[in-house]
Design an enzyme around this catalytic site. Sequence first.
Site, mmCIF file in Angstrom:
data_model
loop_
_atom_site.group_PDB
_atom_site.id
_atom_site.type_symbol
_atom_site.label_atom_id
_atom_site.label_comp_id
_atom_site.label_asym_id
_atom_site.label_seq_id
_atom_site.Cartn_x
_atom_site.Cartn_y
_atom_site.Cartn_z
ATOM 1 N N CYS A 113 0.685 -1.304 0.121
ATOM 2 C CA CYS A 113 -0.047 0.096 -0.026
ATOM 3 C C CYS A 113 0.841 1.389 -0.180
ATOM 4 O O CYS A 113 0.245 2.327 -0.434
ATOM 5 C CB CYS A 113 -1.004 -0.037 1.139
ATOM 6 S SG CYS A 113 -2.036 -1.312 0.899
ATOM 7 N N HIS A 247 -3.487 7.386 2.131
ATOM 8 C CA HIS A 247 -3.855 6.024 1.695
ATOM 9 C C HIS A 247 -5.376 5.597 2.413
ATOM 10 O O HIS A 247 -5.774 5.796 3.321
ATOM 11 C CB HIS A 247 -2.874 5.168 2.275
ATOM 12 C CG HIS A 247 -3.201 3.590 1.895
ATOM 13 N ND1 HIS A 247 -3.734 3.036 0.603
ATOM 14 C CD2 HIS A 247 -3.354 2.440 2.605
ATOM 15 C CE1 HIS A 247 -3.851 1.922 0.671
ATOM 16 N NE2 HIS A 247 -3.779 1.356 1.743
ATOM 17 N N ASN A 277 -9.930 -0.200 -0.484
ATOM 18 C CA ASN A 277 -8.589 -0.090 -0.397
ATOM 19 C C ASN A 277 -7.786 -0.782 -1.739
ATOM 20 O O ASN A 277 -8.000 -1.935 -1.942
ATOM 21 C CB ASN A 277 -8.073 -0.804 0.718
ATOM 22 C CG ASN A 277 -6.691 -0.800 0.850
ATOM 23 O OD1 ASN A 277 -5.739 -0.494 0.066
ATOM 24 N ND2 ASN A 277 -6.088 -1.012 2.135
HETATM 25 N N1 ACO Z 1 -18.793 -8.887 8.273
HETATM 26 C C1 ACO Z 1 -19.307 -9.077 9.689
HETATM 27 N N2 ACO Z 1 -18.487 -9.476 10.810
HETATM 28 C C2 ACO Z 1 -17.155 -9.586 10.584
HETATM 29 C C3 ACO Z 1 -16.797 -9.285 9.357
HETATM 30 C C4 ACO Z 1 -17.372 -8.963 8.115
HETATM 31 N N3 ACO Z 1 -16.990 -8.751 7.031
HETATM 32 N N4 ACO Z 1 -15.307 -9.641 9.607
HETATM 33 C C5 ACO Z 1 -15.005 -9.770 10.884
HETATM 34 N N5 ACO Z 1 -16.383 -9.848 11.413
HETATM 35 C C6 ACO Z 1 -16.506 -10.252 12.913
HETATM 36 C C7 ACO Z 1 -15.303 -10.760 13.597
HETATM 37 O O1 ACO Z 1 -15.537 -12.111 13.284
HETATM 38 C C8 ACO Z 1 -15.533 -10.341 14.886
HETATM 39 O O2 ACO Z 1 -16.537 -11.150 15.501
HETATM 40 P P1 ACO Z 1 -16.211 -11.662 17.277
HETATM 41 O O3 ACO Z 1 -16.179 -10.166 17.843
HETATM 42 O O4 ACO Z 1 -17.472 -12.296 17.322
HETATM 43 O O5 ACO Z 1 -15.058 -12.348 17.314
HETATM 44 C C9 ACO Z 1 -16.002 -8.886 14.818
HETATM 45 O O6 ACO Z 1 -16.611 -8.857 13.645
HETATM 46 C C10 ACO Z 1 -14.726 -7.865 14.987
HETATM 47 O O7 ACO Z 1 -13.683 -8.238 14.116
HETATM 48 P P2 ACO Z 1 -12.395 -7.454 14.064
HETATM 49 O O8 ACO Z 1 -11.449 -8.155 13.132
HETATM 50 O O9 ACO Z 1 -11.940 -6.994 15.266
HETATM 51 O O10 ACO Z 1 -13.029 -5.970 13.510
HETATM 52 P P3 ACO Z 1 -12.312 -4.482 13.337
HETATM 53 O O11 ACO Z 1 -12.953 -3.454 13.887
HETATM 54 O O12 ACO Z 1 -10.829 -4.655 13.631
HETATM 55 O O13 ACO Z 1 -12.432 -4.425 11.693
HETATM 56 C C11 ACO Z 1 -10.921 -4.465 9.713
HETATM 57 C C12 ACO Z 1 -11.914 -5.316 10.853
HETATM 58 C C13 ACO Z 1 -12.058 -3.448 8.990
HETATM 59 C C14 ACO Z 1 -10.253 -5.242 8.987
HETATM 60 C C15 ACO Z 1 -10.215 -3.412 10.452
HETATM 61 O O14 ACO Z 1 -9.401 -4.282 11.587
HETATM 62 C C16 ACO Z 1 -9.197 -2.688 9.740
HETATM 63 O O15 ACO Z 1 -9.516 -1.830 8.786
HETATM 64 N N6 ACO Z 1 -7.556 -3.115 9.758
HETATM 65 C C17 ACO Z 1 -6.580 -2.355 9.083
HETATM 66 C C18 ACO Z 1 -6.440 -2.805 7.788
HETATM 67 C C19 ACO Z 1 -5.394 -1.837 7.072
HETATM 68 O O16 ACO Z 1 -5.263 -0.683 7.372
HETATM 69 N N7 ACO Z 1 -4.521 -2.711 6.284
HETATM 70 C C20 ACO Z 1 -3.303 -1.713 5.867
HETATM 71 C C21 ACO Z 1 -3.072 -1.657 4.657
HETATM 72 S S1 ACO Z 1 -3.475 -2.719 3.441
HETATM 73 C C22 ACO Z 1 -2.102 -3.524 2.621
HETATM 74 O O17 ACO Z 1 -1.216 -3.205 2.899
HETATM 75 C C23 ACO Z 1 -2.499 -4.414 1.616
#
Ligand code: ACO
Length: 320
Positions: A113, A247, A277
């Site tokens: 990214c 980004h 993204n």
């Molecule tokens: N739909 C519904 N529920 C979901 C989904 C989904 N698509 N995905 C996960 N959940 C559930 C999980 O199972 C979890 O359930 P539980 O509490 O019963 O265990 C709950 O939702 C929370 O999951 P988290 O993974 O903790 O959710 P979070 O708030 O962290 O959001 C996300 C996830 C959006 C992926 C976030 O962590 C994020 O954006 N992370 C950073 C991504 C990023 O910036 N990447 C960097 C660059 S990318 C690159 O370099 C290619």
Amino acid sequence: MNHARIAGTGSYLPERILTNEELESMVETSDAWIRERTGIRERHIAAEEELTSDLALQASQRALDAAGLKASDLDLILVATTTPDQIFPSTACILQAKLGIGGCPAFDIQAVCSGFVYALATADRFMRNGGPRHVLVVGAETLSRITDYTDRSNCILWGDGAGAVVLSRSTDPGIISTHLHADGQHRSLLEVPGGISQPGDNPDLDFIRMEGRAVFRVAVNTLDQIVDETLEHNGIDKSELDWLVPHQANIRIIQATAKKLNMSMDDVVVTVDRHGNTSAASVPLALDTAVRDGRIKRGDLILTEAFGGGFTWGSALIRM
Ligand code: ACO
């Protein structure tokens, strides 16, 4: 002293749009969950016959038109991508051929990214040394090809697209400073583990895996630091910035950086809602969107930053 200045921007998004509602029928998720956690409503997906270089070509032609230049004016081509057309030759060489030119150097940059910021920094170094007059810098991705559409934890995030800038040599600084970092220690938090030199043949390894929560935490802290580093290096106050072009990973990460800079969200370019993204393509896509709709104007001071797999991260301070 030679400097690099943005002479034109361009971007391209594939026609097909994948909405959150469609994802609801593919994995156990909901439009509300995706919008609340990420800010994403929809993303574009490349057609089967559309390769990364095809997306890059469209964006490049638009950037060349905006700069009033022809492909034959280019002295260097850099393509930031994690999803190259093939193992080799580089997507930059393929793009060069599709642009109908040959002779100037062309190579890819792989920093996930952060790839576009890495490529911009590389082009800037070349131009400061007085070599090329016009450089094409592209970020282009077909992330849908490395997305596991049964893995709800990250398949909702990714989109395809391309953005490009043409840099021209100038006596005034356009790219004022760039700042790059990497730390491979936590590489397994965000990766596509498969690869050419891996033993065996396991197609399950060819898709993105991410520990979202851990990546989120590191991203917010790291972006805080890179913002401070950029402002301090240039001796400027955050109030002097006209635009933040971040980004586009997640609206919550973008809001955290805007808060750190005391910037209103009106001064932040946000495309994550419509593009998802798009990795290396996200910054030039956002930049081109705001240039074309008239928000970003000549003379504006812009901070751009990115964080991604590696981990890699970087920033650029740019006078348009
Ligand atoms: N739909 C519904 N529920 C979901 C989904 C989904 N698509 N995905 C996960 N959940 C559930 C999980 O199972 C979890 O359930 P539980 O509490 O019963 O265990 C709950 O939702 C929370 O999951 P988290 O993974 O903790 O959710 P979070 O708030 O962290 O959001 C996300 C996830 C959006 C992926 C976030 O962590 C994020 O954006 N992370 C950073 C991504 C990023 O910036 N990447 C960097 C660059 S990318 C690159 O370099 C290619």
